[in-house]
Enzyme design. Structure first.
Site, mmCIF file in Angstrom:
data_model
loop_
_atom_site.group_PDB
_atom_site.id
_atom_site.type_symbol
_atom_site.label_atom_id
_atom_site.label_comp_id
_atom_site.label_asym_id
_atom_site.label_seq_id
_atom_site.Cartn_x
_atom_site.Cartn_y
_atom_site.Cartn_z
ATOM 1 N N GLY A 239 0.825 -1.200 0.000
ATOM 2 C CA GLY A 239 0.000 0.000 0.000
ATOM 3 C C GLY A 239 0.859 1.250 0.000
ATOM 4 N N SER A 240 0.288 2.333 0.441
ATOM 5 C CA SER A 240 0.992 3.613 0.409
ATOM 6 C C SER A 240 2.116 3.650 1.437
ATOM 7 C CB SER A 240 0.015 4.757 0.684
ATOM 8 O OG SER A 240 -0.375 4.769 2.051
ATOM 9 N N THR A 241 3.097 4.504 1.163
ATOM 10 C CA THR A 241 4.227 4.644 2.082
ATOM 11 C C THR A 241 3.769 5.177 3.430
ATOM 12 O OG1 THR A 241 5.798 4.942 0.265
ATOM 13 C CG2 THR A 241 6.430 5.819 2.430
ATOM 14 N N VAL A 243 0.867 4.923 5.029
ATOM 15 C CA VAL A 243 0.211 3.892 5.838
ATOM 16 C C VAL A 243 1.205 2.793 6.194
ATOM 17 C CG1 VAL A 243 -1.642 2.176 5.906
ATOM 18 C CG2 VAL A 243 -2.048 4.401 4.842
ATOM 19 N N GLY A 244 2.079 2.437 5.252
ATOM 20 C CA GLY A 244 3.057 1.390 5.487
ATOM 21 C C GLY A 244 4.002 1.708 6.626
ATOM 22 N N GLU A 261 5.731 -3.511 0.766
ATOM 23 C CA GLU A 261 5.884 -3.010 -0.601
ATOM 24 C C GLU A 261 5.039 -1.759 -0.685
ATOM 25 O OE1 GLU A 261 4.749 -2.061 -4.147
ATOM 26 O OE2 GLU A 261 4.211 -4.152 -4.528
ATOM 27 N N CYS A 295 1.295 0.406 -8.656
ATOM 28 C CA CYS A 295 2.427 0.986 -7.929
ATOM 29 C C CYS A 295 3.683 1.060 -8.781
ATOM 30 C CB CYS A 295 2.689 0.195 -6.649
ATOM 31 S SG CYS A 295 2.955 -1.566 -6.925
#
Length: 499
Positions: A239-241, A243-244, A261, A295
């Site tokens: 997912g998004s950076t 949130v990650g 990722e 992505c």
């Protein structure tokens, strides 16, 4: 679950229950969440809204099932993964239709997702027989060192909405193949393809109760509880950076392994010696397939000034030829996943134009008959762009192609690397050797010469650099994430100690 005579893989089947310990159960709250078809904007079904208590039940089942599952012979675990391959193959067309209905993927995108999923499942099916240990000589007389490879335990899989089928498969399948159990939480925008579908596939493949558990619900309500759950040993997130980073921090508090990722801002470098026919063919696919919601799609086109005008003209012409509309029709460009994603990308376009870029085509929605507030955005080309404009410096995740000029290779490399991300990239430079030299200077996890960035092969390592991720997927890279090594030494003869 389905009514008599109805396929359990149909959108009209009952998707309102969680899958915990081999049973379809109602969420503790009794509440469900509507699923909307992004093409028609109609609610097509309801999925369960899990609570933290439901999450706890899923982990309890996973912990209970894991050791017995790990102790199954390699051939038995392999057989179950092969059962997933067979189930996906038998229901491929229904799965493709679900993909179209739930996330707005055109038929070709669904076909590709199924193919990549089968590739990941086939690779995972080889892992039970590849979990080999090793021996090592000892400095101590009479000692034998043995290193075993064992499953980590419970793997939490948090999957995304853009390619939910294959991006779930690449984490779930190797995790269970290696002897782990799984708690799967799909994206709120893809709860069926990324989650509940896998319950039915697992059931059809004959997995023991508790090995695969699926909970659906809002990330804002159960996401933190999943990511930081004390029974979780690995957290696999795509997912998004932003949130990650949060998910990885929660996982780390319990010393769980974060396999992340994350976002990308991928450059497509085109030099003065490039074959423009090939470069533009790659550019059109790499920027506009699945509405750019990938992505590893092309986020920025970095083009030599000597071919820049021709490149922009030809890219614009090709973009205008792409049919756009409902994903249920024969189109190339379908809908964006939801309103917030659509509005954000159009805002990036607006800000980029205000900053001095030229809108060559697109930048607006496509009106559809009978659909209020269409989510279909026309393929968009922006010329006179710079690296710091909104559509260039952000991961826009849409059918948007900002084209940035450069004067020499050093400048192209500088532009390509001038981002916090490092996920994918591509180069067209006239010959493979020159392209390779450029690719080696690009600070990104994977680069494709004479191609575009959207590539995924299950037997080839896949990872990002910088803010694009932690750890790796595919091949033995993800096997390393979901297993650990245990050193056991055997002292075959009495050892002398100094006291």
């Amino acid at each position: 679950m389905a009514l008599e005579g109805q396929s359990p893989y149909s959108i009209d089947a009952d998707w309102s229950k969680l899958y915990i310990d081999g049973e379809y159960v109602d969420p503790e709250s009794g509440e469900t969440t509507p699923v909307e078809d992004p093409s028609t904007r109609e609610v097509v079904t309801e999925v369960p809204r899990a609570s933290e208590a439901d999450v706890d039940a899923a982990y309890e089942a996973a912990v209970e099932a894991q050791k017995e599952w790990e102790n199954q012979p390699p051939a038995a675990r392999q057989e179950h993964v092969q059962g997933l391959i067979q189930a996906v193959d038998e229901h491929a067309e229904e799965i493709i239709e679900l993909n179209t209905t739930e996330i707005g993927g055109i038929h070709g995108v669904g076909e590709t997702a199924v193919q990549i999923t089968q590739d990941h499942l086939a690779e995972a099916a080889t892992l039970p027989r590849r979990m080999k240990g090793e021996t090592a000589a000892s400095n101590i007389p009479g000692k034998e060192n043995i290193v075993y490879r064992e499953a980590k335990g419970v793997v939490t899989v948090i999957s995304p909405w853009n390619f939910p089928l294959n991006l779930t498969a690449r984490a779930l399948a190797p995790a269970v193949a290696a002897g782990n159990s799984v708690v799967l939480k799909p994206s709120t925008d893809a709860p069926i393809i990324g989650g509940l579908l896998w319950a039915r596939l697992a059931e059809e493949a004959g997995f023991p109760d508790g090995v695969i558990n699926v909970v659906t619900g809002k990330g804002s309500e159960i996401g933190d509880h999943l990511a930081g759950h004390p029974d979780s040993d690995v957290v696999a997130f795509t997912g998004s950076t932003e949130v990650g980073q949060h998910v990885a921090a929660l996982a780390a508090e319990n010393l769980a392994v974060p396999a992340m990722e994350l976002g990308g801002n991928n450059a497509h470098i085109v030099t003065e010696d490039a074959d423009l026919d090939q470069a533009i063919d790659a550019a059109v696919f790499g920027s506009f397939i699945h509405q750019g919601q990938v992505c590893i799609s092309i986020n920025r086109h970095i083009v030599h000034e000597s071919v820049y005008d021709e490149y922009v003209e030809r890219l614009t012409e090709r973009a205008e030829q792409l049919p756009a509309g409902s994903a249920h029709d024969e189109v190339v460009i379908g809908p964006i996943i939801n309103e917030s994603q659509r509005d954000e990308m159009l805002e990036y376009v607006e800000e980029t134009i205000e900053a001095g870029a030229t809108l060559e085509t697109g930048g607006e929605t496509v009106e559809l008959d009978g659909v209020e507030d269409s989510l279909v955005v026309r393929p968009t080309v922006l010329s006179d762009a710079t690296n710091d404009m909104a559509a260039s410096c952000n991961e826009h995740f849409g059918p948007i192609a900002p084209v940035i000029p450069f004067s020499d290779v050093d400048e192209a490399i500088e532009l390509a690397n001038d981002t916090e991300y490092g996920l994918a990239g591509s180069v067209h430079a006239g010959d493979v050797g020159t392209g390779l030299q450029i690719a080696k200077r690009m600070d990104t996890g994977n680069v494709h010469v004479n191609d575009q960035g959207i590539n995924d092969e299950a037997h080839v390592p896949f990872s990002g650099t910088k803010a694009s991720g932690l750890g790796g997927y595919n091949s033995t890279d993800f096997l390393d994430e979901v297993t650990e090594k245990k050193w056991i030494s055997l002292q075959h003869e009495p050892r002398e100690f100094p006291f």
